[in-house]
Structures are given as C-alpha cells and as structure tokens.
Enzyme design. Structure first.
Site, PDB file in Angstrom:
ATOM      1  N   THR A   1      33.430  85.428  57.934  1.00 48.10           N
ATOM      2  CA  THR A   1      34.887  85.428  57.783  1.00 48.10           C
ATOM      3  C   THR A   1      35.330  86.494  56.779  1.00 48.10           C
ATOM      4  O   THR A   1      36.252  87.273  57.045  1.00 48.10           O
ATOM      5  CB  THR A   1      35.379  84.037  57.342  1.00 48.10           C
ATOM      6  OG1 THR A   1      34.760  83.027  58.123  1.00 48.10           O
ATOM      7  CG2 THR A   1      36.880  83.932  57.498  1.00 48.10           C
TER       8      THR A   1
ATOM      9  N   GLY B   1      25.993  83.820  57.728  1.00 50.95           N
ATOM     10  CA  GLY B   1      26.659  82.641  57.203  1.00 50.95           C
ATOM     11  C   GLY B   1      28.090  82.614  57.720  1.00 50.95           C
ATOM     12  O   GLY B   1      28.715  83.671  57.902  1.00 50.95           O
ATOM     13  N   CYS B   2      28.629  81.428  57.976  1.00 49.28           N
ATOM     14  CA  CYS B   2      29.988  81.347  58.528  1.00 49.28           C
ATOM     15  C   CYS B   2      31.027  81.865  57.531  1.00 49.28           C
ATOM     16  O   CYS B   2      31.966  82.580  57.906  1.00 49.28           O
ATOM     17  CB  CYS B   2      30.305  79.924  58.970  1.00 49.28           C
ATOM     18  SG  CYS B   2      29.977  78.648  57.729  1.00 49.28           S
ATOM     19  N   ASN B   3      30.868  81.528  56.251  1.00 50.43           N
ATOM     20  CA  ASN B   3      31.774  82.055  55.237  1.00 50.43           C
ATOM     21  C   ASN B   3      31.631  83.565  55.109  1.00 50.43           C
ATOM     22  O   ASN B   3      32.623  84.302  54.968  1.00 50.43           O
ATOM     23  CB  ASN B   3      31.484  81.424  53.879  1.00 50.43           C
ATOM     24  CG  ASN B   3      31.720  79.929  53.861  1.00 50.43           C
ATOM     25  OD1 ASN B   3      32.505  79.397  54.625  1.00 50.43           O
ATOM     26  ND2 ASN B   3      31.020  79.232  52.975  1.00 50.43           N
TER      27      ASN B   3
END
Length: 341
Positions: free
Chosen positions: A152, A147-149
């Site tokens: 990060t 997932g992109c979140n």
C-alpha cells in the site's frame, strides 16, 4: 489447465486463494495442504466454500509435487522457508510469507529475529510487487509476495521517489488495517471484546517489520538510504488498508506523476485530484485506489491509498504473479468488482 497446490489452505490467505482460483479458467486446485487440519474437508473449515468441488486437506508430506505446476505457500514466516527449501527445485512457487521479501540475509535476521534457513532460495527470489517487477516475475521460479502494508505504501510513493518530486527525509505513512492481516490464529488482543469499538496503534516507533521492505525498496529507487516514519493502526474491521501518506512536494505534480505512472495499470486507479479513496470501495477486489490532495500548508501534499489486504495485498497479488509465471493473461480471474456495501 495447470494443476495448483495451496499450502496453508486453512488460513485466511489460503481461503482467499481458493475463492479466486475457483473461477480461473486455466487453473485447477489439485492439492490443499494444512497440517493442523489434515483429514478435514474445506467445507468444514470454511463453510462459505462448501459449493466448490475441492480436494480434502492433507499434510504437506502427502502431496505429490511432481504432479503440480505451481504451488502457493501461505504459511507463517520461518515455517515457509523450511518447507520451500525441501520442495522440488523445478517447482514454480509463489510465497505469501515474509521469508523471501528481503534480499539481505542480515536484514532478515534483524527484523525477524533469526538466521535465514534457506539462503539459496532467498538469493533467487523475486520481489512480488507486480507492477514494478513484471519482467523478473515472468522469468522467476520463486516469487516473494510483499507485505500488505508495504504494498500500500509503495503504490503511493514509488513514482514520487523515482521522479524526485518529494523530500526523501520527510515522509510519514499513517496506516489503518483490518484484523484479517493478523492471520487466523487465536490471539487474545483480537477477541471481539478486546478489539471492537476502538482502534489502536502498534509497531510504534519504527518496530513494524514491513519497514524493512520500505527501507529496501525506497533506498534502491533513490540510490541512497531512505527511511520513512510509519505507524500502523488496527481497525475493528475484517478487511482493508487505508494509508495516509504525508509528503513535502507540489500537489499537482504529485497527482500527475501517479496518474501517468499508473495510466495503463489494470488494478491501480488514481482518482481525480482532490478525491480520496475508501476501503469500502475496494473490498474483496484486486484493485487499489489512490487519491491526492493538497494540504493547507503550502508545499505539502497528502496521498491516500486503499486496498484489500487479503486480495491486492496478498492472495490477489499472488495470483496476479502466478498468471505471469505461467504465461497467462495477468488479469485472469482477478477483475471481479469490489463487494459493496
């Protein structure tokens, strides 16, 4: 030259893959699948790609996968697992959905609201956070993009958890993300009149699905359960993620640990102590910028990470992993500078 297929080519991550692969010296886009827009040209769907010589969009059933070396699957979760389960078992696949990120089938059912339909594929999938799973990715047939979140937050925290530098029971991730992370489907809350000139939290109180990845990965590193507080906010911006992470730990040691952990990483850049990153400085790139500063409360630190959700958070990460799977230079077609302003 490797022949590549992209499924879900009419979505944002599909278009981002095309943009990146268009300049790849060792990959050729041989097939583009998009059931809802089959029969159309990419120039009709994405006019910014009209200068490229691309195959026409077709249904997935029309693609001859025996002629494909690697397939990117940029389909929604639940759809992706069914499609991948039916693909040839020898085909290399990079999946950009959530379907194969979680190793525990019960955790998948809990967070995604239904039983997994491709457990054999789930068992062989390798988690696609490139910098921490390189060796496994090189040997993998199926890689599950993060997932992109989740990516990060992990870049900000993994070395700190591994080094025992922070209080594992007091981690707060406050994250802001652009709207392209929600996909291209029409949604009322993403209309300009609904979204512009404001921002709002969502997935509040521990309901966001990317928490499952934090739980899985941080607990594995620590050797015991780790649960973070995580609240994402939707920004009236197209691209970018900015995660502000609050931890208990000594700022100098935290900065040093991140600097040392990422010193040889081509896409992870730790800023000088006290400097903080911005989404405007990573836009359209595969780079992640990380900054560390102390807090006015002694013994507390703030770690801030910024990346582009469509590139390093999704399609760029996928291409980085595909390069490894095909024994190519990991950075190939990914070193273009960010777009500014």
């Amino acid at each position: 030259m490797y022949d590549i297929a992209i499924l879900g080519a009419s979505g944002y991550t599909g278009a981002e893959l095309i943009r990146l692969i268009a300049v790849h010296p060792e990959m050729r886009i041989a097939a583009l699948g998009a059931n809802s827009k089959a029969g159309q040209s990419m120039s009709d769907v994405f006019p910014h790609l009209r200068h490229l010589d691309l195959p026409e969009l077709v249904t997935i059933d029309e693609i001859d996968f025996s002629a494909i070396d690697l397939c990117f699957c940029a389909l929604p979760h639940a759809t992706s697992q069914e499609v991948i389960a039916a693909l040839p078992k020898t085909l290399k696949i990079v999946d950009l959905s959530a379907d194969f990120r979680l190793r525990d089938s019960e955790a998948y059912a809990k967070w995604y609201g239904g039983a997994h339909a491709a457990l054999d594929c789930q068992a062989e999938a390798v988690y696609g956070l490139t910098e921490f799973y390189r060796d496994e990715i090189r040997r993998a047939r199926l890689v599950a993009g993060t997932g992109c979140n989740a990516a990060t937050g992990q870049y900000a925290l993994r070395p700190l958890i591994a080094g025992g530098l922070i209080d594992l029971d007091d981690i707060i991730i406050d994250l802001k993300t652009g709207v392209s992370g929600a996909g291209r489907s029409l949604k009322e809350n993403l209309l300009h009149a609904e979204l512009s000139e404001g921002t709002h939290a969502y997935g509040v109180g521990g309901t966001h699905r990317h928490l499952a990845e934090f739980d899985q990965e941080f607990s594995a590193i620590a050797g015991r359960p780790v649960k973070v507080q995580f609240t994402p906010h939707l920004l009236p911006a197209n691209r970018g993620i900015l995660a502000t992470v609050y931890v208990k730990g000594e700022p100098g040691a935290i900065h040093g640990a991140l600097r040392d952990a990422y010193a040889s990483e081509p896409f992870l850049q730790v800023l000088p102590f006290g400097q903080v990153p911005s989404t405007r400085h990573i836009r359209g790139s595969n780079y992640c910028h990380i900054g560390v500063t102390g807090d006015r409360i002694e013994g507390r630190s703030i770690v801030i990470a910024a990346l582009d959700n469509l590139t390093k958070g999704s399609s760029g990460q996928a291409l980085q992993n595909a390069n490894l799977m095909l024994n190519l230079e990991e950075t190939m077609a990914l070193t273009a500078p960010p777009v500014f302003p």
